[in-house]
Design a protein around this motif. Structure first.
Motif, PDB file in Angstrom:
ATOM      1  N   SER A 159     -10.468  -0.559  -7.671  1.00  0.00           N
ATOM      2  CA  SER A 159     -11.374  -0.192  -8.770  1.00  0.00           C
ATOM      3  C   SER A 159     -10.677   0.699  -9.797  1.00  0.00           C
ATOM      4  O   SER A 159     -10.972   0.623 -10.989  1.00  0.00           O
ATOM      5  N   ALA A 160      -9.747   1.535  -9.361  1.00  0.00           N
ATOM      6  CA  ALA A 160      -9.068   2.445 -10.272  1.00  0.00           C
ATOM      7  C   ALA A 160      -7.887   1.789 -11.002  1.00  0.00           C
ATOM      8  O   ALA A 160      -7.694   2.011 -12.204  1.00  0.00           O
ATOM      9  N   ASP A 161      -7.094   0.995 -10.293  1.00  0.00           N
ATOM     10  CA  ASP A 161      -5.849   0.478 -10.863  1.00  0.00           C
ATOM     11  C   ASP A 161      -5.828  -1.039 -11.070  1.00  0.00           C
ATOM     12  O   ASP A 161      -4.929  -1.551 -11.743  1.00  0.00           O
ATOM     13  N   GLY A 162      -6.737  -1.766 -10.452  1.00  0.00           N
ATOM     14  CA  GLY A 162      -6.718  -3.222 -10.570  1.00  0.00           C
ATOM     15  C   GLY A 162      -5.720  -3.836  -9.626  1.00  0.00           C
ATOM     16  O   GLY A 162      -5.173  -3.176  -8.741  1.00  0.00           O
ATOM     17  N   SER A 163      -5.470  -5.115  -9.809  1.00  0.00           N
ATOM     18  CA  SER A 163      -4.560  -5.849  -8.934  1.00  0.00           C
ATOM     19  C   SER A 163      -3.095  -5.523  -9.226  1.00  0.00           C
ATOM     20  O   SER A 163      -2.769  -4.999 -10.293  1.00  0.00           O
ATOM     21  N   ILE A 164      -2.233  -5.856  -8.293  1.00  0.00           N
ATOM     22  CA  ILE A 164      -0.788  -5.706  -8.474  1.00  0.00           C
ATOM     23  C   ILE A 164      -0.299  -6.940  -9.219  1.00  0.00           C
ATOM     24  O   ILE A 164      -0.451  -8.062  -8.727  1.00  0.00           O
ATOM     25  N   SER A 218      -0.641 -12.454  -9.235  1.00  0.00           N
ATOM     26  CA  SER A 218      -1.042 -11.092  -8.902  1.00  0.00           C
ATOM     27  C   SER A 218      -1.551 -11.059  -7.460  1.00  0.00           C
ATOM     28  O   SER A 218      -1.819 -12.099  -6.866  1.00  0.00           O
ATOM     29  N   ILE A 219      -1.686  -9.842  -6.941  1.00  0.00           N
ATOM     30  CA  ILE A 219      -2.194  -9.625  -5.588  1.00  0.00           C
ATOM     31  C   ILE A 219      -3.327  -8.606  -5.682  1.00  0.00           C
ATOM     32  O   ILE A 219      -3.145  -7.525  -6.240  1.00  0.00           O
ATOM     33  N   PRO A 220      -4.500  -8.919  -5.132  1.00  0.00           N
ATOM     34  CA  PRO A 220      -5.555  -7.904  -5.104  1.00  0.00           C
ATOM     35  C   PRO A 220      -5.178  -6.796  -4.120  1.00  0.00           C
ATOM     36  O   PRO A 220      -4.476  -7.036  -3.144  1.00  0.00           O
ATOM     37  N   ARG A 221      -5.619  -5.606  -4.385  1.00  0.00           N
ATOM     38  CA  ARG A 221      -5.264  -4.488  -3.492  1.00  0.00           C
ATOM     39  C   ARG A 221      -6.052  -4.529  -2.180  1.00  0.00           C
ATOM     40  O   ARG A 221      -5.578  -4.061  -1.162  1.00  0.00           O
ATOM     41  N   VAL A 222      -7.260  -5.095  -2.202  1.00  0.00           N
ATOM     42  CA  VAL A 222      -8.052  -5.233  -0.986  1.00  0.00           C
ATOM     43  C   VAL A 222      -7.444  -6.378  -0.183  1.00  0.00           C
ATOM     44  O   VAL A 222      -7.283  -7.486  -0.682  1.00  0.00           O
ATOM     45  N   TYR A 223      -7.066  -6.084   1.046  1.00  0.00           N
ATOM     46  CA  TYR A 223      -6.333  -7.018   1.916  1.00  0.00           C
ATOM     47  C   TYR A 223      -5.035  -7.480   1.245  1.00  0.00           C
ATOM     48  O   TYR A 223      -4.652  -8.645   1.305  1.00  0.00           O
ATOM     49  N   SER A 224      -4.355  -6.532   0.635  1.00  0.00           N
ATOM     50  CA  SER A 224      -3.120  -6.844  -0.092  1.00  0.00           C
ATOM     51  C   SER A 224      -1.991  -7.267   0.834  1.00  0.00           C
ATOM     52  O   SER A 224      -1.137  -8.072   0.436  1.00  0.00           O
ATOM     53  N   GLY A 225      -1.952  -6.781   2.049  1.00  0.00           N
ATOM     54  CA  GLY A 225      -0.889  -7.179   2.974  1.00  0.00           C
ATOM     55  C   GLY A 225      -0.977  -8.648   3.336  1.00  0.00           C
ATOM     56  O   GLY A 225       0.020  -9.366   3.352  1.00  0.00           O
ATOM     57  N   THR A 231      -8.009   1.076  -0.230  1.00  0.00           N
ATOM     58  CA  THR A 231      -7.650  -0.051  -1.097  1.00  0.00           C
ATOM     59  C   THR A 231      -8.803  -0.445  -2.020  1.00  0.00           C
ATOM     60  O   THR A 231      -8.550  -0.898  -3.141  1.00  0.00           O
ATOM     61  N   ILE A 232     -10.046  -0.265  -1.580  1.00  0.00           N
ATOM     62  CA  ILE A 232     -11.178  -0.522  -2.481  1.00  0.00           C
ATOM     63  C   ILE A 232     -11.142   0.467  -3.646  1.00  0.00           C
ATOM     64  O   ILE A 232     -11.346   0.084  -4.811  1.00  0.00           O
ATOM     65  N   VAL A 291       0.821  -1.211   0.000  1.00  0.00           N
ATOM     66  CA  VAL A 291       0.000   0.000   0.000  1.00  0.00           C
ATOM     67  C   VAL A 291       0.858   1.266   0.000  1.00  0.00           C
ATOM     68  O   VAL A 291       0.571   2.208  -0.727  1.00  0.00           O
ATOM     69  N   MET A 292       1.903   1.283   0.787  1.00  0.00           N
ATOM     70  CA  MET A 292       2.683   2.500   0.971  1.00  0.00           C
ATOM     71  C   MET A 292       3.831   2.659  -0.039  1.00  0.00           C
ATOM     72  O   MET A 292       4.391   3.731  -0.154  1.00  0.00           O
ATOM     73  N   ARG A 293       4.164   1.591  -0.742  1.00  0.00           N
ATOM     74  CA  ARG A 293       5.266   1.643  -1.703  1.00  0.00           C
ATOM     75  C   ARG A 293       4.721   1.439  -3.113  1.00  0.00           C
ATOM     76  O   ARG A 293       3.573   1.081  -3.303  1.00  0.00           O
ATOM     77  N   GLU A 294       5.583   1.657  -4.102  1.00  0.00           N
ATOM     78  CA  GLU A 294       5.178   1.461  -5.486  1.00  0.00           C
ATOM     79  C   GLU A 294       4.898  -0.014  -5.749  1.00  0.00           C
ATOM     80  O   GLU A 294       5.453  -0.891  -5.091  1.00  0.00           O
ATOM     81  N   ASP A 295       4.057  -0.281  -6.739  1.00  0.00           N
ATOM     82  CA  ASP A 295       3.700  -1.659  -7.076  1.00  0.00           C
ATOM     83  C   ASP A 295       4.923  -2.498  -7.451  1.00  0.00           C
ATOM     84  O   ASP A 295       4.991  -3.678  -7.141  1.00  0.00           O
ATOM     85  N   GLY A 296       5.876  -1.888  -8.106  1.00  0.00           N
ATOM     86  CA  GLY A 296       7.073  -2.607  -8.533  1.00  0.00           C
ATOM     87  C   GLY A 296       7.895  -3.157  -7.382  1.00  0.00           C
ATOM     88  O   GLY A 296       8.556  -4.184  -7.522  1.00  0.00           O
ATOM     89  N   VAL A 297       7.852  -2.488  -6.242  1.00  0.00           N
ATOM     90  CA  VAL A 297       8.608  -2.953  -5.077  1.00  0.00           C
ATOM     91  C   VAL A 297       8.058  -4.288  -4.593  1.00  0.00           C
ATOM     92  O   VAL A 297       8.810  -5.238  -4.371  1.00  0.00           O
ATOM     93  N   ALA A 298       6.748  -4.379  -4.443  1.00  0.00           N
ATOM     94  CA  ALA A 298       6.121  -5.633  -4.002  1.00  0.00           C
ATOM     95  C   ALA A 298       6.364  -6.735  -5.022  1.00  0.00           C
ATOM     96  O   ALA A 298       6.679  -7.875  -4.656  1.00  0.00           O
ATOM     97  N   ALA A 299       6.232  -6.407  -6.299  1.00  0.00           N
ATOM     98  CA  ALA A 299       6.454  -7.412  -7.350  1.00  0.00           C
ATOM     99  C   ALA A 299       7.885  -7.910  -7.331  1.00  0.00           C
ATOM    100  O   ALA A 299       8.137  -9.121  -7.432  1.00  0.00           O
ATOM    101  N   ARG A 300       8.846  -7.005  -7.183  1.00  0.00           N
ATOM    102  CA  ARG A 300      10.265  -7.398  -7.132  1.00  0.00           C
ATOM    103  C   ARG A 300      10.561  -8.290  -5.934  1.00  0.00           C
ATOM    104  O   ARG A 300      11.274  -9.278  -6.042  1.00  0.00           O
TER     105      ARG A 300
END
Length: 98
Positions: A90-95, A32-39, A85-86, A12-21
């Motif tokens: 809806s705006a960006d989709g999953s990570i 992929s990871i959904p943004r809702v309950y992404s942690g 995160t909801i 949530v607090m970092r860019e999507d690329g950080v989590a993916a890396r």
């Protein structure tokens, strides 16, 4: 160190690329990871990867007891961040991991 390994902070607090890396470096099988309950999802993805051959705490923070404690903390934070995160889901989709 706990916040650096926290799934919610990484998603949530970092860019999507950080989590993916991070998840790619741990050789997870998640796509992929959904943004809702992404942690919490991030932590399950850490568990859904190649096991640590030593079964011990290492630089990737995939030590199983740590992941369960972090999942509890991430669940609390994810619940508090639900409105945000909801909206992001809806705006960006999953990570995307792969």
């Amino acid at each position: 160190m706990a916040l650096a390994g926290c799934g919610t902070i990484n998603t949530v607090m970092r860019e999507d690329g950080v989590a993916a890396r991070e998840l790619k470096s741990q050789k997870t099988y998640c796509q992929s990871i959904p943004r809702v309950y992404s942690g919490v999802s991030y932590n399950f993805c850490r568990l859904n990867g190649e096991p640590n051959p030593d079964g011990a705490f290492d630089g990737h923070l995939n030590f199983v007891p740590f992941v369960f404690v972090d999942s509890l903390i991430s669940g609390i934070l994810d619940t508090a961040l639900l409105p945000y995160t909801i909206y992001r889901q809806s705006a960006d989709g999953s990570i995307i991991i792969r």
